[in-house]
Design a protein around this motif. Structure first.
Motif, short mmCIF file in Angstrom:
data_model
loop_
_atom_site.label_atom_id
_atom_site.label_comp_id
_atom_site.label_asym_id
_atom_site.label_seq_id
_atom_site.Cartn_x
_atom_site.Cartn_y
_atom_site.Cartn_z
N SER A 11 3.99 1.49 -0.96
CA SER A 11 4.73 1.59 -2.22
C SER A 11 3.87 2.19 -3.30
O SER A 11 4.30 3.06 -4.06
CB SER A 11 5.19 0.20 -2.68
N ALA A 12 2.66 1.73 -3.39
CA ALA A 12 1.74 2.25 -4.42
C ALA A 12 1.51 3.73 -4.19
O ALA A 12 1.53 4.53 -5.13
CB ALA A 12 0.43 1.48 -4.38
N VAL A 71 4.70 5.71 -5.24
CA VAL A 71 4.87 5.78 -6.70
C VAL A 71 3.83 6.71 -7.31
O VAL A 71 4.13 7.54 -8.16
CB VAL A 71 4.76 4.36 -7.32
N THR A 72 2.60 6.60 -6.84
CA THR A 72 1.52 7.44 -7.36
C THR A 72 1.82 8.90 -7.12
O THR A 72 1.71 9.72 -8.01
CB THR A 72 0.20 7.05 -6.69
N GLU A 98 -2.77 19.34 -14.28
CA GLU A 98 -2.59 18.17 -15.12
C GLU A 98 -3.67 18.13 -16.20
O GLU A 98 -3.40 17.76 -17.31
CB GLU A 98 -2.70 16.89 -14.28
N SER A 99 -4.90 18.51 -15.81
CA SER A 99 -5.97 18.44 -16.80
C SER A 99 -5.82 19.55 -17.82
O SER A 99 -5.90 19.32 -18.99
CB SER A 99 -7.34 18.49 -16.14
N GLN A 147 0.83 -1.20 0.00
CA GLN A 147 0.00 0.00 0.00
C GLN A 147 0.87 1.25 0.00
O GLN A 147 0.63 2.19 -0.74
CB GLN A 147 -0.93 0.00 1.21
N ASN A 185 4.57 10.21 -9.33
CA ASN A 185 4.20 10.43 -10.72
C ASN A 185 3.30 11.63 -10.89
O ASN A 185 3.38 12.33 -11.88
CB ASN A 185 3.52 9.17 -11.27
N VAL A 233 -0.63 18.14 -21.43
CA VAL A 233 -0.02 16.91 -20.92
C VAL A 233 1.46 16.83 -21.33
O VAL A 233 2.30 16.38 -20.57
CB VAL A 233 -0.81 15.68 -21.45
#
Lengths: 351, 316
Positions: A12-13, A16-17, A347-348, A10, A20, A225
């Protein structure tokens, strides 16, 4: 405390998320690699930027000023087909969003006086599919009717594929409107504004509107993007606009390019080197040029942004200096802030 | 300027028939092999052509031509490029798939094998090209953490590998909704629906897909709103926000003067059985050649909105 395998996965995810999402932030904070091959694309020599004051949009006054600017710094106009890439982003009675129709009208008259063979104007607004309606509400339709010239909706025009020359983005080639590409001269005619994501928008950012929504969408999200600053450079170098004439008589400060306030700058900027024109605009707005990444990038590969390489003709820069209120997304040093919820919106992206 | 005299229904029907006939003849005039451009004289695009075909469903020869052209433009990856043959597959793939679905329903005996194959390839492309918020490494981590069936509210982008927006998501919903969908696809569509509600405007309607793109609320627009309403009609027509959006659209229709906005408003409202009579407006705008305006996409939407006046389930 020893973590379970489930807890480790959990965390780690999550790590990483988060990493990014941070990486996807504006390239305002990102280092961009520039190759020697890319640097060779920059034209050599000095650049000229014409500055003039204009208290208003009155025709006689403005035609005289624009004539002087073209004479001092402009390309050959006689017998040329010309495309004026204006800013027609949207309509608001309260905010100076678009290139002023009176400005465009005077410019058309000036170009006719200089012997232009054919003149067309156009834009590809990013936030509306009903360009005709914006054309009418802004008064630009009347300008076209008065001068009997064609407006081209760049969102819907036939397109040609053109290779991306500099490739700071991952976009191999662009689809560009035929009406634009087939013209002898392309003139970028922006409204000078601060910008919520890019800090300012002038002659180079104006070229975003050249890309057709029929391919890239409403908004043209691919460009955000891939990085606004990288996209600005790639599009400008692929499109190769020949001249810039910036409407800064009434500019926009604060939360531009849509929600800012009118700023009476009473100035016009012109020049063949769009990077030079934009950098002078930035200085005139009292913006930190070194905090505007696309200008930093442009200096390496596109045009001159350093004062020592630019000859200013007409009015002195110090006579047109004004302090522009920055968008809330930027700190006083011109660096983008890490505001809550900002990352997802950036980001959008929109325009 | 034409106007409708105060008469009985027969005359009204005749006016409608006459208006539609002229509109359809104009589409035939401007099309090549069933394909239409955005503006007369230009190259064809998928978007204009599909809406053109949908407004010409009763003309079988036109549909045959359109179908053959559509198949010929399908890319190897199963998608379509809005400008056929230029660059890669994009958002127009979902509109193209929607057209295939409607043709299959209208003409069940027409080239069933070719149609089914094209549709399946399109479906596969669409399912593989939703937007993604996470990078490959983050998605791998999520796969381990939450399992292969994990999904979250998101929709479809304009171009691959970018973020989701209202219009392409609505088109994808329109094209992928089927009675016999697998539970996997239904889950994806449910999440697309959730995405749409997530980005809806608080006072009703939808804009392009960002409530506050520059830090300030962005108002709804009729084009986006109409498309969402069409895409959700068979899923949740009674939803409160849907009803609020219909009310918003109804209120706005009375104030619009733009044919583009009125056409989209009318199409959505007619589909939900709000039969505002736009016939008078349409007749007032129709030129001698049958066109409502120069923009062929808008012309086809106006034609479709007239067709749904007396037949709300014409399209969805």
């Amino acid at each position: 405390m020893k973590k379970s395998r489930r807890q480790f996965l959990q965390l780690s995810a999550a790590a990483v998320t988060t990493s990014n999402l941070s990486t996807a932030c504006s390239s305002n904070q990102k280092h961009i690699q520039i190759s020697e091959a890319q640097k060779t694309q920059k034209p050599k020599g000095r650049s000229k930027v014409f500055i003039a004051k204009s208290e208003n949009y009155q025709e006689k006054n403005l035609v005289d000023i624009l004539s002087k600017g073209l004479t001092e710094t402009g390309p050959e106009i006689k017998n040329k087909t010309i495309f004026l890439k204006i800013n027609l982003v949207s309509y608001s009675p309260e905010h100076p969003l678009v290139t002023d129709p009176r400005f465009v009208s005077c410019l058309i008259q000036t170009l006719k006086n200089f012997g232009a063979k054919e003149i067309r104007i156009g834009d590809g607004p990013a936030l509306t599919r009903d360009t005709d309606y914006v054309l009418e509400l802004t008064g630009m339709k009347e300008v076209c009717q008065k001068h009997q010239i064609q407006f081209v909706d760049l969102n819907l025009d036939d397109v040609v594929e053109r290779k991306n020359i500099l490739k700071f983005t991952n976009i191999d080639s662009f689809l560009l409107p035929k009406a634009l590409i087939s013209s002898d001269l392309i003139i970028s005619v922006p409204k000078l504004k601060t910008h919520h994501w890019a800090l300012m928008t002038a002659s180079m950012k104006n070229l975003f509107g050249a890309l057709p929504g029929s391919k890239y969408g409403w908004p043209k999200n691919l460009l955000h993007v891939q990085g606004i600053n990288e996209s600005i450079i790639d599009i400008a170098s692929s499109l190769k606009a020949d001249y810039a004439i910036v409407d800064a008589i009434i500019a926009m400060e604060g939360d531009g390019p849509i929600h800012g306030s009118a700023k009476n700058m009473n100035t016009i900027f012109c020049g063949k080197d769009l990077a030079a024109v934009d950098s002078i605009c930035a200085r005139a707005m009292s913006l930190p040029v070194e905090a505007i990444p696309y200008l930093q990038l442009a200096e390496q590969v596109f045009g001159n942004t350093k004062l020592e390489k630019i000859d200013i003709i007409g009015e002195k820069l110090e006579n047109v200096l004004q302090k522009f209120e920055l968008p809330p997304t930027f700190g006083t040093n011109g660096q983008i802030k890490n505001l809550p919820g900002l990352t997802a919106s950036m980001e959008s992206g929109s325009t | 300027m034409n106007s409708i005299p105060n008469n009985q229904n027969n005359n009204l029907d005749n006016h409608l028939i006459n208006c539609l006939d002229k509109a359809e003849e104009y589409i035939c005039l401007e099309s090549k092999h069933g394909f239409l451009p955005y503006l007369p004289g230009q190259n064809p695009t998928i978007e204009s052509s599909v809406w053109g075909a949908l407004s010409m469903l009763s003309r079988k020869n036109y549909i045959i031509d359109f179908f053959q052209s559509l198949l010929s433009y399908q890319n190897k990856d199963g998608g379509w490029s809005n400008q056929p043959g230029l660059l890669g597959s994009d958002w127009s793939s979902s509109i193209a798939a929607f057209a295939l679905k409607i043709i299959a329903k209208e003409y069940p005996d027409f080239e069933p094998v070719a149609l089914k194959s094209a549709y399946q390839k399109a479906t596969q492309w669409l399912l593989e090209n939703r937007s993604e918020y996470y990078s490959n490494s983050a998605r791998f981590a999520l796969l381990i953490w939450r399992g292969p069936q994990y999904d979250y509210p998101h929709g479809w982008p304009w171009t691959p590998n970018t973020f989701d927006w209202v219009e392409p998501t609505s088109y994808a919903l329109l094209s992928l909704q089927n009675k016999n969908n697998s539970s996997h696809i239904e889950k994806i569509l449910k999440n697309a629906e959730k995405y749409l509600f997530k980005v809806s405007c608080p006072n009703g309607g939808w804009n392009f897909g960002d409530k506050t793109p520059f830090g300030e609320p962005e108002p709804a627009d009729p084009h986006s709103t109409a498309l969402v309403l069409l895409s959700l009609k068979s899923r949740c027509p009674e939803d409160l926000h849907i009803q609020k959006s219909l009310a918003w659209l109804k209120e706005k229709q009375a104030k619009f003067s733009s044919i583009h906005q009125i056409a989209w408003c009318s199409l959505a409202l007619s589909t939900y059985n709000y039969t505002e009579n736009i016939l008078e407006f349409a007749i007032s705008k129709q030129n001698d050649n049958g066109s409502f305006c120069q923009n062929l996409l808008t012309h086809t939407i106006m034609t479709l909105s007239l067709k749904t006046l007396n037949n709300p389930s014409y399209l969805v």
